[in-house]
Design a protein around this motif. Sequence first.
Motif, PDB file in Angstrom:
ATOM      1  N   THR A 340      42.681  36.907  48.273  1.00 13.69           N
ATOM      2  CA  THR A 340      41.397  37.583  48.669  1.00 13.69           C
ATOM      3  C   THR A 340      41.466  38.655  49.702  1.00 13.69           C
ATOM      4  OG1 THR A 340      40.699  35.939  50.329  1.00 13.69           O
ATOM      5  CG2 THR A 340      39.997  35.872  48.148  1.00 13.69           C
ATOM      6  N   GLY A 341      42.508  38.316  50.876  1.00 15.54           N
ATOM      7  CA  GLY A 341      42.503  39.384  51.905  1.00 15.54           C
ATOM      8  C   GLY A 341      42.118  38.662  53.233  1.00 15.54           C
ATOM      9  N   TRP A 342      41.571  37.646  53.149  1.00 14.54           N
ATOM     10  CA  TRP A 342      40.854  37.001  54.246  1.00 14.54           C
ATOM     11  C   TRP A 342      41.456  35.506  54.166  1.00 14.54           C
ATOM     12  CZ3 TRP A 342      38.602  41.170  52.239  1.00 14.54           C
ATOM     13  CH2 TRP A 342      38.177  41.970  53.169  1.00 14.54           C
ATOM     14  N   GLY A 343      42.003  35.082  55.547  1.00 20.34           N
ATOM     15  CA  GLY A 343      42.175  33.656  55.629  1.00 20.34           C
ATOM     16  C   GLY A 343      43.619  33.387  55.883  1.00 20.34           C
ATOM     17  N   PRO A 355      35.888  39.144  48.270  1.00 16.53           N
ATOM     18  CA  PRO A 355      35.676  40.071  47.537  1.00 16.53           C
ATOM     19  C   PRO A 355      34.649  39.617  46.311  1.00 16.53           C
ATOM     20  CG  PRO A 355      37.967  40.295  47.845  1.00 16.53           C
ATOM     21  CD  PRO A 355      37.540  38.949  48.411  1.00 16.53           C
ATOM     22  N   SER A 356      33.912  40.513  45.965  1.00 18.59           N
ATOM     23  CA  SER A 356      32.674  40.014  45.042  1.00 18.59           C
ATOM     24  C   SER A 356      33.551  40.092  43.736  1.00 18.59           C
ATOM     25  CB  SER A 356      31.773  41.265  45.011  1.00 18.59           C
ATOM     26  OG  SER A 356      31.122  41.116  46.045  1.00 18.59           O
ATOM     27  N   LEU A 357      32.716  39.480  42.551  1.00 18.69           N
ATOM     28  CA  LEU A 357      33.036  39.529  41.247  1.00 18.69           C
ATOM     29  C   LEU A 357      34.134  38.482  40.948  1.00 18.69           C
ATOM     30  CD1 LEU A 357      33.228  43.166  40.265  1.00 18.69           C
ATOM     31  CD2 LEU A 357      31.239  41.686  40.078  1.00 18.69           C
ATOM     32  N   GLY A 358      34.611  37.678  41.842  1.00 18.88           N
ATOM     33  CA  GLY A 358      35.312  36.539  41.607  1.00 18.88           C
ATOM     34  C   GLY A 358      36.727  36.681  41.063  1.00 18.88           C
ATOM     35  N   HIS A 359      37.129  35.484  40.831  1.00 23.44           N
ATOM     36  CA  HIS A 359      38.658  35.216  40.383  1.00 23.44           C
ATOM     37  C   HIS A 359      39.034  36.125  38.963  1.00 23.44           C
ATOM     38  CE1 HIS A 359      42.530  32.985  39.303  1.00 23.44           C
ATOM     39  NE2 HIS A 359      42.792  33.638  40.304  1.00 23.44           N
ATOM     40  N   THR A 360      38.008  36.256  38.234  1.00 20.74           N
ATOM     41  CA  THR A 360      38.297  36.953  36.941  1.00 20.74           C
ATOM     42  C   THR A 360      38.344  38.330  36.998  1.00 20.74           C
ATOM     43  OG1 THR A 360      36.601  35.353  35.801  1.00 20.74           O
ATOM     44  CG2 THR A 360      36.712  37.498  34.623  1.00 20.74           C
ATOM     45  N   TRP A 361      37.753  38.784  38.051  1.00 21.53           N
ATOM     46  CA  TRP A 361      37.905  40.398  38.438  1.00 21.53           C
ATOM     47  C   TRP A 361      39.306  40.742  39.131  1.00 21.53           C
ATOM     48  CZ3 TRP A 361      37.366  45.148  37.029  1.00 21.53           C
ATOM     49  CH2 TRP A 361      37.724  46.251  37.963  1.00 21.53           C
ATOM     50  N   THR A 362      39.904  39.528  40.050  1.00 21.68           N
ATOM     51  CA  THR A 362      40.949  39.709  40.666  1.00 21.68           C
ATOM     52  C   THR A 362      42.223  39.856  39.594  1.00 21.68           C
ATOM     53  OG1 THR A 362      40.196  38.539  42.529  1.00 21.68           O
ATOM     54  CG2 THR A 362      42.416  38.531  42.283  1.00 21.68           C
ATOM     55  N   LEU A 363      41.897  39.189  38.529  1.00 20.65           N
ATOM     56  CA  LEU A 363      43.303  39.149  37.596  1.00 20.65           C
ATOM     57  C   LEU A 363      43.075  40.550  36.639  1.00 20.65           C
ATOM     58  CD1 LEU A 363      42.486  35.596  36.109  1.00 20.65           C
ATOM     59  CD2 LEU A 363      44.401  36.434  37.645  1.00 20.65           C
ATOM     60  N   GLN A 364      42.180  41.339  36.767  1.00 21.54           N
ATOM     61  CA  GLN A 364      42.148  42.714  36.126  1.00 21.54           C
ATOM     62  C   GLN A 364      42.988  43.689  36.884  1.00 21.54           C
ATOM     63  OE1 GLN A 364      40.793  42.097  33.048  1.00 21.54           O
ATOM     64  NE2 GLN A 364      40.497  39.999  33.789  1.00 21.54           N
ATOM     65  N   ILE A 365      43.031  43.735  38.236  1.00 18.35           N
ATOM     66  CA  ILE A 365      43.441  44.807  39.003  1.00 18.35           C
ATOM     67  C   ILE A 365      44.907  44.728  39.204  1.00 18.35           C
ATOM     68  CG2 ILE A 365      41.370  45.338  40.037  1.00 18.35           C
ATOM     69  CD1 ILE A 365      42.118  43.454  42.532  1.00 18.35           C
ATOM     70  N   ALA A 366      45.694  45.654  39.564  1.00 20.10           N
ATOM     71  CA  ALA A 366      47.005  45.486  39.935  1.00 20.10           C
ATOM     72  C   ALA A 366      47.354  45.599  41.471  1.00 20.10           C
ATOM     73  CB  ALA A 366      47.722  46.912  39.404  1.00 20.10           C
TER      74      ALA A 366
END
Length: 429
Positions: A340-343, A355-366
């Motif tokens: 996430t970038g925090w913690g 970050p918004s949109l959760g883990h599903t969106w995290t898997l979409q970005i590089a």
Amino acid sequence: MADLLHILPSFPTNLFTHLLPSLEKNLITTTDLITVDAVEIAKRARLPALDVRNLANAIVAALKVDLGVQKVDHGSGVEKRSNEIDQRTVLKRNGKQLVENWSMISILDERLDAVLGGGIPAGYITEITGESGAGKTQLLLTLLLSAQLPSPHGLARPVLYISTEASLSTNRLSQLLNKHPYLASLPPSEKPSLDLVLSINVPDLESQDHILRYQVPVSVRRHNVGLVVIDSVAANYRAEFEARAGGSATMARRSAELIRLGSLLRDLAREQNVAVVVANQVGDRFFSDRSKAGLTSNNVTTGKPSSSPAANQETAALPGNKPNVGLDVLSLDHQQRWFTGWGDDQAADQNLKTPSLGHTWTLQIAARIALHKESVYTRDGHEDANSGEGAVRWKRKMKVVFAPWAKSEIEGVEFIVSTGGIKSLAAEG
């Protein structure tokens, strides 16, 4: 099978028109066809198993061509694509070809570029996340100008700005052109131009889907766009789904929409060699009662040792220590600190964001770049972050959360936002 043309728009459905209605009626998706045994699908849809297997094989072959791992077999009659797509074998490029085609967009600050591994690369989705006022839009505006510069600073191509909230600030772009140290030093013939910044406003999710799916690919090809910026990616999804009461069904639909968006942007970035940069919002992070107890007993914020065995297990699992088998290291509360970038920094475990949109969106970005903002109080010329008294200033930091081309940072690099743009501050000491 309504999702088939979303995944493979050029798939020849006319060859399988006798199968598709029954498959759609029985709620069989493209994923089902390529993962579940054809005999099982045939029983559910009451179709010949051989025909179902042929359809599944055709979809797999089309996916391989679409990904660039297999050339088109024109003799099969299943995949007849244009010459442009026939030559798209992106995943089969060797290391030398990848290096030769590697291009990046500079932030026009040597230290920040070094942290990012050279800048923002073309061909990938990069997310810039942070709370309001952290400097996300300022960074995006800088990229809109630097992308127009020739290598090694940019791509020498026009740019596209897609706004879901406020309109593009042309006044701020003009100010950057005149005040940024590097841009202001360029002769007029070499300066970036506002005429090469295309802008689109998308007020809701329906128009966003239509514009990204149909208009943006056409604009990218027609104007040779090298950078696509979305500011911000979360706004329309939060407005559309968080206002509804639908429970798990609503969240499942949102996840499907995010996966579709990620696929669309990845295809655009890869096929057109475009840098896709999206801004994302953040929200406060809330822990479960169990995680709260673990964090409290571990005295993460105070730094005091604890005699609790559970706390010692938690401490052992932090970066630099050996994990203990007794800790639930697979829990989201434990793992999200690293994506996430925090913690991930024990000294800054207060006011954590996600970050918004959760883990599903995290898997979409590089890649994910986090911009942190915290208030710092000064007394008698010395900083005291915890005093709550004295003069206050904003302290901003940029850190790479994850990226295949750059080293992840825990500390990050401090920067300021001025009339001349974003500028890093020299490291202390």
